[in-house]
Design a protein around this motif. Structure first.
Motif, PDB file in Angstrom:
ATOM      1  N   GLY A   2      46.347  72.679   6.547  1.00 43.70           N
ATOM      2  CA  GLY A   2      45.610  72.739   5.340  1.00 43.70           C
ATOM      3  C   GLY A   2      44.237  73.157   5.460  1.00 43.70           C
ATOM      4  N   ARG A   3      43.551  72.917   4.477  1.00 44.46           N
ATOM      5  CA  ARG A   3      42.114  73.266   4.338  1.00 44.46           C
ATOM      6  C   ARG A   3      41.166  72.317   4.017  1.00 44.46           C
ATOM      7  NH1 ARG A   3      40.915  79.276   2.235  1.00 44.46           N
ATOM      8  NH2 ARG A   3      41.829  79.754   4.147  1.00 44.46           N
ATOM      9  N   VAL A   4      39.990  72.302   4.396  1.00 47.07           N
ATOM     10  CA  VAL A   4      39.085  71.388   4.128  1.00 47.07           C
ATOM     11  C   VAL A   4      37.818  72.153   3.643  1.00 47.07           C
ATOM     12  CG1 VAL A   4      37.495  69.436   4.923  1.00 47.07           C
ATOM     13  CG2 VAL A   4      39.544  69.673   5.746  1.00 47.07           C
ATOM     14  N   THR A   5      37.239  71.760   2.303  1.00 53.75           N
ATOM     15  CA  THR A   5      36.080  72.464   1.746  1.00 53.75           C
ATOM     16  C   THR A   5      35.099  71.250   1.275  1.00 53.75           C
ATOM     17  OG1 THR A   5      37.615  74.121   0.528  1.00 53.75           O
ATOM     18  CG2 THR A   5      35.462  74.022  -0.187  1.00 53.75           C
ATOM     19  N   GLN A   6      33.917  71.738   1.511  1.00 57.04           N
ATOM     20  CA  GLN A   6      32.774  70.744   1.292  1.00 57.04           C
ATOM     21  C   GLN A   6      31.700  71.652   0.672  1.00 57.04           C
ATOM     22  OE1 GLN A   6      29.973  67.570   3.321  1.00 57.04           O
ATOM     23  NE2 GLN A   6      30.452  69.206   4.717  1.00 57.04           N
ATOM     24  N   LEU A   7      31.269  71.040  -0.755  1.00 56.84           N
ATOM     25  CA  LEU A   7      30.328  71.590  -1.497  1.00 56.84           C
ATOM     26  C   LEU A   7      28.796  70.628  -1.263  1.00 56.84           C
ATOM     27  CD1 LEU A   7      29.210  73.350  -3.746  1.00 56.84           C
ATOM     28  CD2 LEU A   7      30.181  71.685  -5.405  1.00 56.84           C
ATOM     29  N   ILE A   8      27.710  71.225  -1.168  1.00 53.22           N
ATOM     30  CA  ILE A   8      26.467  70.541  -1.042  1.00 53.22           C
ATOM     31  C   ILE A   8      25.729  71.055  -1.981  1.00 53.22           C
ATOM     32  CG2 ILE A   8      24.647  70.080   0.617  1.00 53.22           C
ATOM     33  CD1 ILE A   8      26.897  71.008   2.893  1.00 53.22           C
ATOM     34  N   GLU A   9      25.059  70.205  -2.871  1.00 52.17           N
ATOM     35  CA  GLU A   9      24.258  70.501  -3.775  1.00 52.17           C
ATOM     36  C   GLU A   9      23.081  69.933  -3.734  1.00 52.17           C
ATOM     37  OE1 GLU A   9      26.927  71.706  -7.733  1.00 52.17           O
ATOM     38  OE2 GLU A   9      27.381  69.563  -6.644  1.00 52.17           O
TER      39      GLU A   9
ATOM     40  N   VAL B  80      40.386  67.968   0.665  1.00 51.29           N
ATOM     41  CA  VAL B  80      41.402  68.330   1.621  1.00 51.29           C
ATOM     42  C   VAL B  80      42.428  68.743   0.859  1.00 51.29           C
ATOM     43  CG1 VAL B  80      42.578  67.519   3.488  1.00 51.29           C
ATOM     44  CG2 VAL B  80      40.545  66.510   3.189  1.00 51.29           C
ATOM     45  N   GLU B  81      43.211  69.931   1.277  1.00 53.79           N
ATOM     46  CA  GLU B  81      44.435  70.622   0.527  1.00 53.79           C
ATOM     47  C   GLU B  81      45.291  70.636   1.723  1.00 53.79           C
ATOM     48  OE1 GLU B  81      43.206  73.440  -2.886  1.00 53.79           O
ATOM     49  OE2 GLU B  81      41.775  73.564  -0.848  1.00 53.79           O
ATOM     50  N   ALA B  82      46.674  70.460   1.228  1.00 52.63           N
ATOM     51  CA  ALA B  82      47.872  70.643   2.247  1.00 52.63           C
ATOM     52  C   ALA B  82      48.278  71.850   1.960  1.00 52.63           C
ATOM     53  CB  ALA B  82      48.878  69.694   2.055  1.00 52.63           C
ATOM     54  N   ALA B  83      48.785  72.635   3.133  1.00 52.52           N
ATOM     55  CA  ALA B  83      49.387  74.003   2.995  1.00 52.52           C
ATOM     56  C   ALA B  83      50.904  74.140   2.562  1.00 52.52           C
ATOM     57  CB  ALA B  83      48.914  74.897   4.041  1.00 52.52           C
ATOM     58  N   ALA B  84      51.484  73.056   3.061  1.00 52.55           N
ATOM     59  CA  ALA B  84      52.942  72.947   2.920  1.00 52.55           C
ATOM     60  C   ALA B  84      53.314  71.361   3.055  1.00 52.55           C
ATOM     61  CB  ALA B  84      53.645  73.949   3.875  1.00 52.55           C
ATOM     62  N   ASP B  85      53.646  71.018   4.279  1.00 52.42           N
ATOM     63  CA  ASP B  85      54.044  69.725   4.447  1.00 52.42           C
ATOM     64  C   ASP B  85      52.872  68.481   4.043  1.00 52.42           C
ATOM     65  OD1 ASP B  85      56.130  70.496   5.616  1.00 52.42           O
ATOM     66  OD2 ASP B  85      55.583  70.354   7.619  1.00 52.42           O
ATOM     67  N   SER B  86      53.259  67.689   3.499  1.00 56.61           N
ATOM     68  CA  SER B  86      52.366  66.521   3.135  1.00 56.61           C
ATOM     69  C   SER B  86      51.806  65.624   4.348  1.00 56.61           C
ATOM     70  CB  SER B  86      53.024  65.610   2.119  1.00 56.61           C
ATOM     71  OG  SER B  86      53.685  66.293   1.018  1.00 56.61           O
ATOM     72  N   PHE B  87      50.866  64.860   4.036  1.00 59.99           N
ATOM     73  CA  PHE B  87      50.282  64.254   5.404  1.00 59.99           C
ATOM     74  C   PHE B  87      49.166  63.141   4.661  1.00 59.99           C
ATOM     75  CE2 PHE B  87      47.818  68.236   5.153  1.00 59.99           C
ATOM     76  CZ  PHE B  87      46.569  67.667   4.895  1.00 59.99           C
ATOM     77  N   PRO B  88      49.031  62.029   5.432  1.00 60.45           N
ATOM     78  CA  PRO B  88      47.926  61.155   4.914  1.00 60.45           C
ATOM     79  C   PRO B  88      46.563  61.651   5.600  1.00 60.45           C
ATOM     80  CG  PRO B  88      49.110  60.327   7.198  1.00 60.45           C
ATOM     81  CD  PRO B  88      49.778  61.670   6.671  1.00 60.45           C
ATOM     82  N   ALA B  89      45.542  61.478   4.806  1.00 56.15           N
ATOM     83  CA  ALA B  89      44.250  61.833   5.065  1.00 56.15           C
ATOM     84  C   ALA B  89      43.155  60.951   4.676  1.00 56.15           C
ATOM     85  CB  ALA B  89      43.927  63.149   4.801  1.00 56.15           C
ATOM     86  N   GLN B  90      41.976  61.024   5.082  1.00 57.67           N
ATOM     87  CA  GLN B  90      40.870  60.458   4.846  1.00 57.67           C
ATOM     88  C   GLN B  90      39.588  61.291   4.502  1.00 57.67           C
ATOM     89  OE1 GLN B  90      40.584  57.154   7.484  1.00 57.67           O
ATOM     90  NE2 GLN B  90      40.889  55.759   5.981  1.00 57.67           N
TER      91      GLN B  90
ATOM     92  N   PRO C 290      48.590  60.091   0.838  1.00 62.85           N
ATOM     93  CA  PRO C 290      49.137  61.370   0.926  1.00 62.85           C
ATOM     94  C   PRO C 290      48.484  62.308   0.373  1.00 62.85           C
ATOM     95  CG  PRO C 290      50.906  59.725   0.356  1.00 62.85           C
ATOM     96  CD  PRO C 290      49.505  59.133   0.161  1.00 62.85           C
ATOM     97  N   VAL C 291      48.516  63.553   1.045  1.00 63.67           N
ATOM     98  CA  VAL C 291      47.796  64.870   0.513  1.00 63.67           C
ATOM     99  C   VAL C 291      49.084  65.721   0.488  1.00 63.67           C
ATOM    100  CG1 VAL C 291      46.375  66.747   0.961  1.00 63.67           C
ATOM    101  CG2 VAL C 291      45.593  64.422   1.440  1.00 63.67           C
ATOM    102  N   THR C 292      49.342  66.328  -0.960  1.00 70.58           N
ATOM    103  CA  THR C 292      50.456  67.078  -0.962  1.00 70.58           C
ATOM    104  C   THR C 292      49.905  68.554  -1.438  1.00 70.58           C
ATOM    105  OG1 THR C 292      50.782  66.816  -3.213  1.00 70.58           O
ATOM    106  CG2 THR C 292      51.722  65.117  -1.758  1.00 70.58           C
ATOM    107  N   PRO C 293      50.732  69.566  -1.465  1.00 69.88           N
ATOM    108  CA  PRO C 293      50.231  70.756  -1.611  1.00 69.88           C
ATOM    109  C   PRO C 293      49.882  70.709  -3.351  1.00 69.88           C
ATOM    110  CG  PRO C 293      52.339  71.037  -0.607  1.00 69.88           C
ATOM    111  CD  PRO C 293      52.129  69.593  -0.915  1.00 69.88           C
ATOM    112  N   THR C 294      50.430  69.661  -4.267  1.00 65.72           N
ATOM    113  CA  THR C 294      50.071  69.761  -5.496  1.00 65.72           C
ATOM    114  C   THR C 294      49.030  68.301  -5.788  1.00 65.72           C
ATOM    115  OG1 THR C 294      51.921  68.264  -5.995  1.00 65.72           O
ATOM    116  CG2 THR C 294      52.285  70.725  -6.340  1.00 65.72           C
TER     117      THR C 294
END
Length: 267
Positions: free
Chosen positions: A113-120, A132-142, A248-252
């Motif tokens: 998956g990918r994590v992105t952070q915007l700082i303003e 936090v975005e999932a590339a394919a398989d879903s997973f739990p995240a914080q 859960p984080v899923t692709p959608t």
């Protein structure tokens, strides 16, 4: 201002200056307001993103469906604060007062998956948004943030914390929440508090500065057991939350959270 190729990024807005080290976990290494440093300095301090989990994960294990995954133990007997703080982030874009960073989830985290952070940054605030975005398989995240605010800014008065949680998560001898809700107890703390309407904590350095931390996050960890600093950590779930409050984080359906720190001078 630093460009995207530099090892550090410096944002400015009015009398505020924020320094980011992408190669050191996307960490905010300095926040200066009118020349006054707010963050504890050092390689483990500043303010770092917690992702893909926050705080302690019991025995470094979490379950996703029928699978149990083991993370490296770095706060024995637990795993703590995710992998993002130990990862080099890429700088995607930089302006005078904003930056966007990212990294790809990889080993030892078992899901892509990918994590992105915007700082303003503005003259009187900094807004942080993590996704936090999932590339394919879903997973739990914080996701969450772990700032180390200096206890004293040189004004002769230590920091004061003001907040009104709905309850405190009872902390067991293993430093994990027991699942019991208790009335908020006096500090010092290394504890998780529930704020169901969103994190709202005011930090005051008397005769120097007031800083408000706001976030839609329903959970905040307060750690003020060090002489040098106090931490106020808004996060999307409680410690060990991948096991007790999985999101859960899923692709959608990505996970996104923001926090804003707003300040005003008291001099």
């Amino acid at each position: 201002m630093a460009d995207a190729g530099d090892s550090t990024v410096v944002l400015t807005a009015g009398k505020a200056e924020l320094t980011i080290d992408p190669r050191d976990g996307g960490r905010l290494t300095s926040l200066r307001i009118g020349g006054l440093e707010l963050l504890r300095q050092g390689p483990h301090y500043g303010a770092f993103p917690m992702v893909p989990w926050c705080g302690r994960m019991g025995l470094g294990q979490f379950r996703n469906g029928g699978q149990v995954h083991q993370m490296p133990i770095n706060a024995a007997p637990h795993a703590i604060h995710g992998t993002g703080r130990d990862t080099a982030w890429r700088v995607l874009s930089v302006t005078e007062s904003s930056a966007t960073l990212s990294f790809d989830l990889a080993d030892p985290w078992p899901y892509r998956g990918r994590v992105t952070q915007l700082i303003e940054l503005t003259p009187d605030s900094v807004a942080l948004t993590m996704r936090v975005e999932a590339a394919a398989d879903s997973f739990p995240a914080q996701v969450g943030w772990h700032p180390w605010f200096l206890r004293n800014l040189g004004s002769g008065n230590d920091i004061q914390l003001d907040f009104a949680p709905a309850w405190q998560e009872e902390r067991g001898s293993d430093y994990l929440p027991t699942g019991q809700r208790i009335a908020p107890e006096p500090g010092p703390w290394d504890d998780c508090f529930a704020m169901p309407t969103g994190t709202d904590v005011t930090l005051t350095w008397p005769h120097a500065l007031e800083l408000k931390i706001a976030s839609p996050a329903h959970w905040v960890v307060i750690f003020d057991q060090q002489h040098e600093a106090a931490c106020v950590e808004p996060q999307s779930g409680p410690p060990n939350g991948l096991n007790t409050h999985p999101r859960p984080v899923t692709p959608t359906d990505p996970l996104e959270l923001s926090t804003t720190w707003t300040w005003r001078s008291l001099t």
